[in-house]
Each structure stands twice: as C-alpha cells, then as structure tokens.
Design an enzyme around this catalytic site. Structure first.
Site, PDB file in Angstrom:
ATOM      1  N   ASP A  61       0.768  -1.239   0.000  1.00 24.69           N
ATOM      2  CA  ASP A  61       0.000   0.000   0.000  1.00 24.69           C
ATOM      3  C   ASP A  61       0.807   1.303   0.000  1.00 24.69           C
ATOM      4  O   ASP A  61       0.585   2.173  -0.825  1.00 24.69           O
ATOM      5  CB  ASP A  61      -0.932   0.035   1.217  1.00 24.69           C
ATOM      6  CG  ASP A  61      -1.760  -1.238   1.372  1.00 24.69           C
ATOM      7  OD1 ASP A  61      -1.636  -2.139   0.544  1.00 24.69           O
ATOM      8  OD2 ASP A  61      -2.543  -1.307   2.320  1.00 24.69           O
ATOM      9  N   GLU A  91       3.013  -9.873  11.207  1.00 25.81           N
ATOM     10  CA  GLU A  91       2.785  -9.489   9.805  1.00 25.81           C
ATOM     11  C   GLU A  91       4.115  -9.101   9.141  1.00 25.81           C
ATOM     12  O   GLU A  91       4.406  -9.490   8.024  1.00 25.81           O
ATOM     13  CB  GLU A  91       1.803  -8.306   9.806  1.00 25.81           C
ATOM     14  CG  GLU A  91       1.172  -7.969   8.491  1.00 25.81           C
ATOM     15  CD  GLU A  91       0.212  -6.771   8.627  1.00 25.81           C
ATOM     16  OE1 GLU A  91       0.095  -6.184   9.728  1.00 25.81           O
ATOM     17  OE2 GLU A  91      -0.413  -6.411   7.609  1.00 25.81           O
TER      18      GLU A  91
HETATM   19  C1  DGY Z   1      -5.511  -2.446   4.444  1.00 24.45           C
HETATM   20  O1  DGY Z   1      -6.649  -2.113   4.746  1.00 24.45           O
HETATM   21  O2  DGY Z   1      -4.509  -2.187   5.107  1.00 24.45           O
HETATM   22  C2  DGY Z   1      -5.337  -3.305   3.281  1.00 24.45           C
HETATM   23  O3  DGY Z   1      -4.024  -3.370   2.881  1.00 24.45           O
HETATM   24  C3  DGY Z   1      -6.242  -2.935   2.168  1.00 24.45           C
HETATM   25  O4  DGY Z   1      -6.578  -4.083   1.575  1.00 24.45           O
END
Ligand code: DGY
Length: 460
Positions: free
Chosen positions: A177, A422
């Site tokens: 992201d 994660e």
């Molecule tokens: C989040 O919400 O962090 C995800 O990466 C979007 O799918």
C-alpha cells in the site's frame, strides 16, 4: 526456545483460530481471515497464500479456502480483494462503503478493486501437493471457469492496449500500500482537493491505528487518498473502462505483473492437464508476453525493473529501490546480465541484505523507515516470492541457490524468535528482541509461509 515441531503446531493453531464461519442469506461460508484484530474479512491474495500452507496440513481445508474465494466473484469476472464477513466492524472501510452488491451473487458484499492475482498459482500449488487424485480433479474442474473468467476480465479491462502489463488503479491492488513506489503518483492527488467531510469520515472511522502503533501503518495523508480513490470509482459505477481513463493513480506494477505472468503459466499448466489445449495456449502466450514486457522495464541506468506510471496518458518509469525489483525472478523474466545485478543487490549489506532480509525498501535509501509498513520492514510474504523466484535461477547461477537458502533460514529464524507477525524490523540495531515483530500478530499468511518453509527446509 520452541522446537520446529512446536512452531509448526503453533502455525496450525493460528490457521484454525483464524477460521471464521459466517452465514450470508442463509448460506454458510468458512473463510480464513488474515488476523483477529483488524483484517477480519477474506482477502484474495492472503487466502491464496494461506491455502498454499494449509495444503500441507489439511488438503480439504485448502481446497475449501479457494472455493470460498470464488463465491465472491463478480458477474463480470472480477475477483475482489476483500470478501466481507457480515457483522464484523473491526475493519475500515466497511462493506457498505463500496456499494458493489449489484455485481455479486447471493448478497455477498465485497470491495471493488482486486489484489495481486495469486489464485491460479495457489490452485496449481495445491495440485502439486495434494494426494487424492479424484478430489484434485473435481476441485480444479470446479475452479477453472472462475479462474479463466478472472484472467479474461483482467486482460480485457487492465490491459486494453495489449502491451502485456496490467494496470492497477489503487495502491491496495499492489498489496504494498504505502510503498515509496507510489509516492510520486499519489502526491499528485492534492489533499486540498479532497472534500473535508471525506477526511473527517476517515479520521472518525479509521480502525487500524486504534489497534496498533500508527508509526507502523500508512499515514493520514495516505488514507485520505486511498478513500478518495474508492469514492471516485464508486461514482464511476465501478466501470473499469471509465476508471482507467479517469483515475489519478494508474500504474503498471512490476510486483502485480510478475504474479500475473506466473499465474498465467499456472493456469496454462492446469488447462493442459485438466482442460483444453487451445485455451492453455492462450494463457501461456499471455504469460510470455508479460515476461517479455517485464524484462523490458529494466533501467540500465538505475539497475532495476521499474513500475510505469501510466496515469492519464503518461508513460513514465518509477525508480524506487524496493524489494519489488526482485519480483521478475518469480515471473521468470530475468536475463543473465540482469540476474547478476539482482544477486549483487540482494547480497549487498547496505541495500537489501540487512540483518533480517529482505527489507521492503533498501536500507540505505532516503525512503527507508524500519517500522512503517511497506517502507522498510521485512515481510515473510515477499521473502517467499523472492525465495521461489531465486529457485527458478539456481541452474543459471550458484549464488541464487545460496541466497534462497539463506533467506529461508532467516525468515524461519525471525518467526521462531519473535512470533507470527505481519512484518519484522529488518535491522539488528542492538535492541531486544532482534527482528522485532510488527503489524498484526498471529498473522495467517505468516503461519502458512512458515509451514511451507519448514516443509522445504526439513521435510523435503
Ligand atoms: C488495508 O486495509 O490495510 C489493506 O491493505 C487494504 O486491503
């Protein structure tokens, strides 16, 4: 310190605990969620990755995970990146924000964008590891039409120019992201032009930073832009021809496209065994077209493959030293000369061979931030792709094998010493614990990768 067997048992327990059973319009669904704290729905690429670990412990459950994914497929072939579990409020944005139910079946609520298309790779992987031939065949025969419809949809709407590289329209589609790869494109979305009520809504409802340290998550400005894009696409009624034309974020992502190339190879192989040879040839041709296009994104000057910003008619290479530059290994798109350079960069302790490799952003770079999501931490999931990518090249370079084994050991070590996080601190900066775990804990995909790596390292 845990033994490997205890570690394996913990991984299994995480997958079990993260399995959710929900009812939508009277139908029962079982799905594995990425984590209990925030990611409480089903994510496309997580589920595909999870199934690849799950198959080593419970074949039936692994098949089931992929079949439950296609229950969320749209009538036009899109497989969305999130399939929502009803009644869950721990994630933002909520299901109703997307307004997509007119595209789905059986009242299922989903997002409107996709994820790196890992599904066919997972399906082929399940076939490689599952033992029951009849169940395998039944599973693939059920899944094939959905996988083909998904690939056809992506090819049609994300590569209308037929150049071999798909366009993503939202940073979430990349899976990475807040990667520095997206800075220059996202920064063109002027925050002053984002409506005040949208920003207020984000401030009021954003959930991730309630459960976790905000230093480890995307910034406020990132979130305003993420949600702004969703609102824009919703206004365009999720019409991808219009979206491609109008989005202020349109990128040919090298990570997404490396998975796309390999997914087409996988789909072609499945069709070769279980389907129609003519169709297999089509997907094989797409795989080769994408491999060639990925090879051509190489910049000699920057010694890396580059994403391409194609927003509103642009064609501009994005240069950013992130671990995405190794993804063409996974696609099998690397020339001998490129391989030498990638192996050097992967072995360089000032760049990608940090104490706990492979950092998501090179540690010497001005973008590096050891805690923030995709701007520095080491992720088991991208390590897995890099390891699998290196394995494609072991016959061409002995260092590829050595590095793959080294990254496998290091990934297992990080998880063993810190838990199923994660992502991890990539540096050894003399603070305890080393490779501190970050993001959300008891993370399903990390558990699945541990299972796969232990299988490769100790049981093969
Ligand atoms: C989040 O919400 O962090 C995800 O990466 C979007 O799918």
């Amino acid at each position: 310190m845990q033994t490997y067997l205890e570690l394996l048992n913990e991984a299994k327990a995480i997958l079990q605990r993260n399995t959710m059973t929900v009812t939508v319009n009277g139908k029962l669904y079982e799905r594995i969620i990425p984590s209990r704290d925030f990611y409480v729905h089903q994510w496309l690429w997580d589920s595909a990755g999870i199934a690849m670990g799950q198959v080593h412990i419970d074949e039936e459950a692994a098949f089931h995970e992929l079949l439950s994914l296609i229950a969320g497929q749209w009538n036009n072939g899109l497989i969305p990146h999130i399939i929502y579990n009803p009644g869950e409020t721990r994630y933002y944005p909520p299901a109703d924000q997307w307004q997509t139910t007119r595209f789905t079946r059986d009242g299922i609520k989903t997002s409107g964008i996709t994820d790196p298309p890992l599904l066919a790779i997972a399906a082929a992987n399940l076939c490689d590891h599952a033992s029951d031939e009849q169940k395998k065949r039944d599973f693939i025969i059920t899944l094939l039409p959905s996988m083909m419809a998904y690939h056809d949809h992506l090819k049609r709407y994300r590569d209308p120019e037929d150049c071999g590289l798909l366009t993503i329209v939202h940073p979430w589609e990349s899976g990475t992201d807040d990667s520095p790869r997206w800075d220059s494109v996202l920064n063109r979305i002027d925050l002053n032009n984002i409506p005040t009520d949208l920003k207020a809504n984000v401030d009021l409802n954003r959930k991730d930073i309630r459960y976790q340290n905000s230093e480890e998550r995307p910034t406020e400005a990132d979130y305003y832009r993420y949600i702004y894009l969703i609102e824009l696409f919703k206004d365009l009624a999720w019409d991808y021809t219009k979206i491609l034309h109008e989005t202020p974020f349109a990128v040919k992502d090298i990570l997404f496209n490396s998975i796309w190339a390999r997914a087409n190879e996988a789909l072609a192989a499945l069709l070769h065994t279980y389907g129609n040879q003519e169709e297999a040839n089509t997907y094989q041709r797409w795989a080769e077209q994408t491999q060639k296009a990925l090879t051509n994104t190489w910049s000699e000057e920057d010694q890396q493959y580059c994403d391409i910003d194609v927003t509103q008619g642009r064609h501009q290479a994005i240069v950013a030293p992130t671990n995405a530059i190794f993804m063409p290994l996974y696609a099998g798109a690397v020339t001998d000369a490129q391989l030498d350079i990638l192996l050097q960069r992967l072995s360089n302790t000032d760049e990608f061979c940090s104490a706990y490799p492979v950092p998501s952003t090179a540690i010497h770079s001005r973008y590096f931030d050891k805690e923030r999501y995709w701007r520095g931490p080491t992720w088991p999931i991208t390590n897995f792709f890099i390891i699998e990518g290196l394995k494609r090249y072991t016959a061409r370079h002995k260092n590829a094998d050595q590095l793959a084994n080294f990254f496998m050991q290091k990934t297992v070590q990080m998880i063993k010493e810190n838990g199923f996080w994660e992502y991890f601190d990539p540096l050894d900066d003399a603070t305890e614990p080393h490779a501190k775990g970050m993001g959300f804990s008891s993370f399903s995909w990390t558990a699945a990768i541990l299972i796969q790596l232990l299988n490769k390292l100790y049981y093969n």
